[in-house]
Design a protein around this motif. Structure first.
Motif, PDB file in Angstrom:
ATOM      1  N   GLY A 118       0.832  -1.179  -0.132  1.00 48.21           N
ATOM      2  CA  GLY A 118      -0.079  -0.063   0.017  1.00 48.21           C
ATOM      3  C   GLY A 118       0.797   1.231   0.008  1.00 48.21           C
ATOM      4  N   ARG A 119       0.192   2.473   0.141  1.00 47.25           N
ATOM      5  CA  ARG A 119       0.766   3.570   0.040  1.00 47.25           C
ATOM      6  C   ARG A 119       1.696   3.861   1.297  1.00 47.25           C
ATOM      7  NH1 ARG A 119      -3.266   8.612  -0.327  1.00 47.25           N
ATOM      8  NH2 ARG A 119      -3.462   7.589  -2.564  1.00 47.25           N
ATOM      9  N   PRO A 120       2.751   4.197   1.295  1.00 47.07           N
ATOM     10  CA  PRO A 120       3.777   4.484   2.204  1.00 47.07           C
ATOM     11  C   PRO A 120       3.171   5.637   3.577  1.00 47.07           C
ATOM     12  CG  PRO A 120       5.001   4.698   0.446  1.00 47.07           C
ATOM     13  CD  PRO A 120       3.613   4.679  -0.191  1.00 47.07           C
ATOM     14  N   LEU A 121       3.308   5.326   4.711  1.00 47.03           N
ATOM     15  CA  LEU A 121       2.801   6.207   5.608  1.00 47.03           C
ATOM     16  C   LEU A 121       4.076   6.825   6.210  1.00 47.03           C
ATOM     17  CD1 LEU A 121       0.818   7.441   7.826  1.00 47.03           C
ATOM     18  CD2 LEU A 121       1.110   5.205   8.692  1.00 47.03           C
ATOM     19  N   ILE A 122       3.966   8.373   6.431  1.00 53.84           N
ATOM     20  CA  ILE A 122       5.258   9.002   7.049  1.00 53.84           C
ATOM     21  C   ILE A 122       4.533   9.844   8.308  1.00 53.84           C
ATOM     22  CG2 ILE A 122       6.688  10.972   6.965  1.00 53.84           C
ATOM     23  CD1 ILE A 122       6.676  10.590   3.986  1.00 53.84           C
ATOM     24  N   VAL A 126       6.192   2.080   6.630  1.00 53.85           N
ATOM     25  CA  VAL A 126       6.105   3.232   7.598  1.00 53.85           C
ATOM     26  C   VAL A 126       7.481   3.710   7.509  1.00 53.85           C
ATOM     27  CG1 VAL A 126       5.517   3.878   9.700  1.00 53.85           C
ATOM     28  CG2 VAL A 126       4.065   1.809   8.701  1.00 53.85           C
ATOM     29  N   TYR A 127       7.615   5.265   7.685  1.00 49.08           N
ATOM     30  CA  TYR A 127       8.625   6.000   7.855  1.00 49.08           C
ATOM     31  C   TYR A 127       8.341   6.961   8.883  1.00 49.08           C
ATOM     32  CZ  TYR A 127       9.705   3.859   3.459  1.00 49.08           C
ATOM     33  OH  TYR A 127       9.977   2.891   2.287  1.00 49.08           O
ATOM     34  N   ALA A 128       9.235   7.299   9.769  1.00 53.80           N
ATOM     35  CA  ALA A 128       9.091   8.380  10.693  1.00 53.80           C
ATOM     36  C   ALA A 128      10.249   9.312  10.583  1.00 53.80           C
ATOM     37  CB  ALA A 128       9.186   7.644  12.223  1.00 53.80           C
ATOM     38  N   LEU A 129       9.988  10.589  10.290  1.00 53.63           N
ATOM     39  CA  LEU A 129      10.928  11.637  10.099  1.00 53.63           C
ATOM     40  C   LEU A 129      10.966  12.045  11.464  1.00 53.63           C
ATOM     41  CD1 LEU A 129      12.509  13.659   8.285  1.00 53.63           C
ATOM     42  CD2 LEU A 129      10.256  14.940   8.286  1.00 53.63           C
ATOM     43  N   GLU A 130      12.173  12.624  11.792  1.00 51.28           N
ATOM     44  CA  GLU A 130      12.575  13.142  12.942  1.00 51.28           C
ATOM     45  C   GLU A 130      13.119  14.995  12.510  1.00 51.28           C
ATOM     46  OE1 GLU A 130      13.571  11.038  16.632  1.00 51.28           O
ATOM     47  OE2 GLU A 130      15.366  10.742  15.254  1.00 51.28           O
ATOM     48  N   TRP A 131      12.430  15.626  12.989  1.00 55.34           N
ATOM     49  CA  TRP A 131      12.620  17.110  12.375  1.00 55.34           C
ATOM     50  C   TRP A 131      13.862  17.544  12.684  1.00 55.34           C
ATOM     51  CZ3 TRP A 131       8.848  18.186   9.356  1.00 55.34           C
ATOM     52  CH2 TRP A 131       7.590  18.044   9.566  1.00 55.34           C
ATOM     53  N   VAL A 148       2.411   9.372  -0.818  1.00 51.95           N
ATOM     54  CA  VAL A 148       2.385   9.216   0.854  1.00 51.95           C
ATOM     55  C   VAL A 148       1.169   9.686   1.376  1.00 51.95           C
ATOM     56  CG1 VAL A 148       4.880   9.288   0.269  1.00 51.95           C
ATOM     57  CG2 VAL A 148       3.763  11.386   1.295  1.00 51.95           C
ATOM     58  N   ASP A 149       1.029   9.126   2.594  1.00 57.26           N
ATOM     59  CA  ASP A 149       0.062   9.589   3.605  1.00 57.26           C
ATOM     60  C   ASP A 149       1.100  10.192   4.775  1.00 57.26           C
ATOM     61  OD1 ASP A 149      -2.372   8.790   2.054  1.00 57.26           O
ATOM     62  OD2 ASP A 149      -2.104   7.031   3.254  1.00 57.26           O
ATOM     63  N   VAL A 150       0.500  11.358   5.285  1.00 59.53           N
ATOM     64  CA  VAL A 150       1.117  11.672   6.189  1.00 59.53           C
ATOM     65  C   VAL A 150       0.415  11.732   7.602  1.00 59.53           C
ATOM     66  CG1 VAL A 150       2.719  13.716   7.082  1.00 59.53           C
ATOM     67  CG2 VAL A 150       2.879  13.144   4.726  1.00 59.53           C
ATOM     68  N   ASP A 205      -8.246   4.683   9.664  1.00 61.66           N
ATOM     69  CA  ASP A 205      -8.297   3.973   8.781  1.00 61.66           C
ATOM     70  C   ASP A 205      -9.648   3.981   8.089  1.00 61.66           C
ATOM     71  OD1 ASP A 205      -6.318   2.297   9.661  1.00 61.66           O
ATOM     72  OD2 ASP A 205      -7.376   0.756  10.756  1.00 61.66           O
ATOM     73  N   ALA A 206     -10.666   4.644   8.610  1.00 56.84           N
ATOM     74  CA  ALA A 206     -11.747   5.109   8.288  1.00 56.84           C
ATOM     75  C   ALA A 206     -11.498   6.083   7.046  1.00 56.84           C
ATOM     76  CB  ALA A 206     -13.005   5.407   9.077  1.00 56.84           C
ATOM     77  N   PHE A 207     -10.934   7.169   7.650  1.00 55.08           N
ATOM     78  CA  PHE A 207     -10.353   8.405   6.662  1.00 55.08           C
ATOM     79  C   PHE A 207      -9.700   7.874   5.449  1.00 55.08           C
ATOM     80  CE2 PHE A 207      -6.722  11.303   6.012  1.00 55.08           C
ATOM     81  CZ  PHE A 207      -7.485  12.442   5.284  1.00 55.08           C
ATOM     82  N   TRP A 208      -8.536   7.116   5.507  1.00 59.80           N
ATOM     83  CA  TRP A 208      -7.768   6.694   4.454  1.00 59.80           C
ATOM     84  C   TRP A 208      -8.736   5.810   3.542  1.00 59.80           C
ATOM     85  CZ3 TRP A 208      -3.811   4.990   8.516  1.00 59.80           C
ATOM     86  CH2 TRP A 208      -2.862   5.995   8.689  1.00 59.80           C
ATOM     87  N   ALA A 209      -9.416   5.024   3.924  1.00 55.51           N
ATOM     88  CA  ALA A 209     -10.528   4.258   3.178  1.00 55.51           C
ATOM     89  C   ALA A 209     -11.378   5.233   2.344  1.00 55.51           C
ATOM     90  CB  ALA A 209     -11.540   3.252   3.906  1.00 55.51           C
ATOM     91  N   GLU A 210     -11.849   6.379   3.078  1.00 56.19           N
ATOM     92  CA  GLU A 210     -12.781   7.111   2.513  1.00 56.19           C
ATOM     93  C   GLU A 210     -11.981   7.992   1.479  1.00 56.19           C
ATOM     94  OE1 GLU A 210     -15.570  11.028   3.236  1.00 56.19           O
ATOM     95  OE2 GLU A 210     -14.775   9.722   4.979  1.00 56.19           O
ATOM     96  N   ALA A 211     -10.798   8.517   1.793  1.00 49.77           N
ATOM     97  CA  ALA A 211      -9.832   9.178   0.792  1.00 49.77           C
ATOM     98  C   ALA A 211      -9.556   8.217  -0.414  1.00 49.77           C
ATOM     99  CB  ALA A 211      -8.530   9.788   1.428  1.00 49.77           C
ATOM    100  N   ARG A 212      -9.374   7.054  -0.386  1.00 47.82           N
ATOM    101  CA  ARG A 212      -9.113   6.208  -1.512  1.00 47.82           C
ATOM    102  C   ARG A 212     -10.146   6.171  -2.570  1.00 47.82           C
ATOM    103  NH1 ARG A 212      -5.061   6.473   1.094  1.00 47.82           N
ATOM    104  NH2 ARG A 212      -3.704   4.498   1.690  1.00 47.82           N
TER     105      ARG A 212
END
Length: 322
Positions: A66-70, A97-102, A135-137, A315-322
């Motif tokens: 699926g789409r990567p998550l940041i 999944v990716y976690a960015l540190e500012w 990506v999703d953020v 999960d509901a938000f991403w399903a709707e956005a797709r």
């Protein structure tokens, strides 16, 4: 008034030591004997270079489909990807999944340079460019302003989920906005002149424990305090937080210049928060691509105290956005 603002700003620096997940003591030793934070989450620690700044780190677990998550954390005196650890553990292995540190926080470099909202947005855009895909953020608190700024110029950011974001209401306790006359420059200079003393006081264990307690409904786990203490004692730890408490990392009108202009599907999760308010959320909810969900009985960190509810909303938000 100036004195009051300085007192408020120093209090906010400590208050901004938001909850991190309970864990073992979070530092080890480098070969030269100096301290380095343990990995904030499982996965591979990666580095990229942001022009004009230096090394910015992220964590990567490319397993799943699926789409990567940041995931991006907040900005405070003890900020790191640990703030997003509950979500990391929820989604790692099921989707990339990716976690960015500012810049200036966590395991990223912490040099004595000028920290700006645009620098933070540039770090996120650099990670998206490195991934080279949509990506999703998901972001926390002030990080919401940075990711909104990045999304306005990066079409590969397809959705935003903002947890207790700043910039949707009037300031509380001196937060959310820099002084209008100079953007916080004079306050920053005053704080910087006594930065070691101010920051040294605020990163003590009693101070950290007191202010962390404002972000939990229940007791603050000892491991949370331990990690906050460790990350706030890293070399260069004071530099970026001083820009935060002086207001220089906040957008003067985040709603008007950032959030109201977003065209990507955007979810806001909120309830109570001692440092941000949400006066404009009803207006934002009227946007075609906006969704607003309250997570009751939380104080700005629902991913720790109401993880099932947060996951269901995401999960509901991403399903709707797709």
């Amino acid at each position: 008034m100036r004195t009051n603002r300085l007192v408020l700003a120093t209090a906010v620096l400590a208050a901004a030591a938001l909850a991190l997940s309970a864990c073992a003591p979070a530092q080890t030793a480098r070969a030269d004997g100096s301290a380095t934070l343990r990995p904030a989450v499982s996965g591979e620690r990666r580095s990229l270079t942001v022009p004009g700044f230096g090394r910015v780190n992220s964590y990567a677990d490319p397993r799943g489909t699926g789409r990567p998550l940041i995931l991006t954390h907040s900005v405070n005196a003890a900020a790191s990807a640990y703030e997003m650890r509950p979500l990391w553990e929820t989604y790692a292995g099921t989707r990339p999944v990716y976690a960015l540190e500012w810049p200036g926080f966590g395991s990223s470099e912490r040099p004595d340079v000028t920290y700006t909202p645009e620098l933070m947005a540039a770090a996120l855009r650099a990670l998206v460019a490195e991934l080279g895909t949509d990506v999703d953020v998901v972001s926390l608190s002030l990080g919401g302003e940075f990711v909104a700024r990045a999304a306005l110029g990066e079409p590969r950011i397809r959705t935003l989920a903002l947890i207790s974001p700043s910039g949707f209401g009037q300031p509380r306790n001196g937060t959310q906005r820099a002084p209008a006359d100079d953007g916080g420059v004079r306050l920053y200079n005053r704080l910087n002149s006594v930065g070691d003393l101010v920051y040294g006081t605020l990163r003590t264990r009693p101070s950290i424990q007191y202010f962390l307690s404002r972000s939990f409904r229940g007791p603050v786990p000892k491991g949370v305090i331990d990690y906050a203490y460790d990350t706030s004692h890293q070399p260069g730890a004071k530099y970026a937080p001083l820009y935060f408490v002086s207001g220089r990392l906040f957008n003067p009108d985040a709603y008007g210049t950032l959030y109201s202009r977003l065209n990507v599907p955007t979810l806001v999760l909120y309830d109570q928060d001692g440092f941000v308010s949400f006066d404009r959320l009803p207006l934002f909810a009227q946007k075609a691509n906006a969704r607003v969900v309250r997570i009751p009985d939380t104080d700005g960190l629902p991913q720790f105290e109401k993880l099932p509810e947060v996951r269901a909303a995401l999960d509901a938000f991403w399903a709707e956005a797709r």
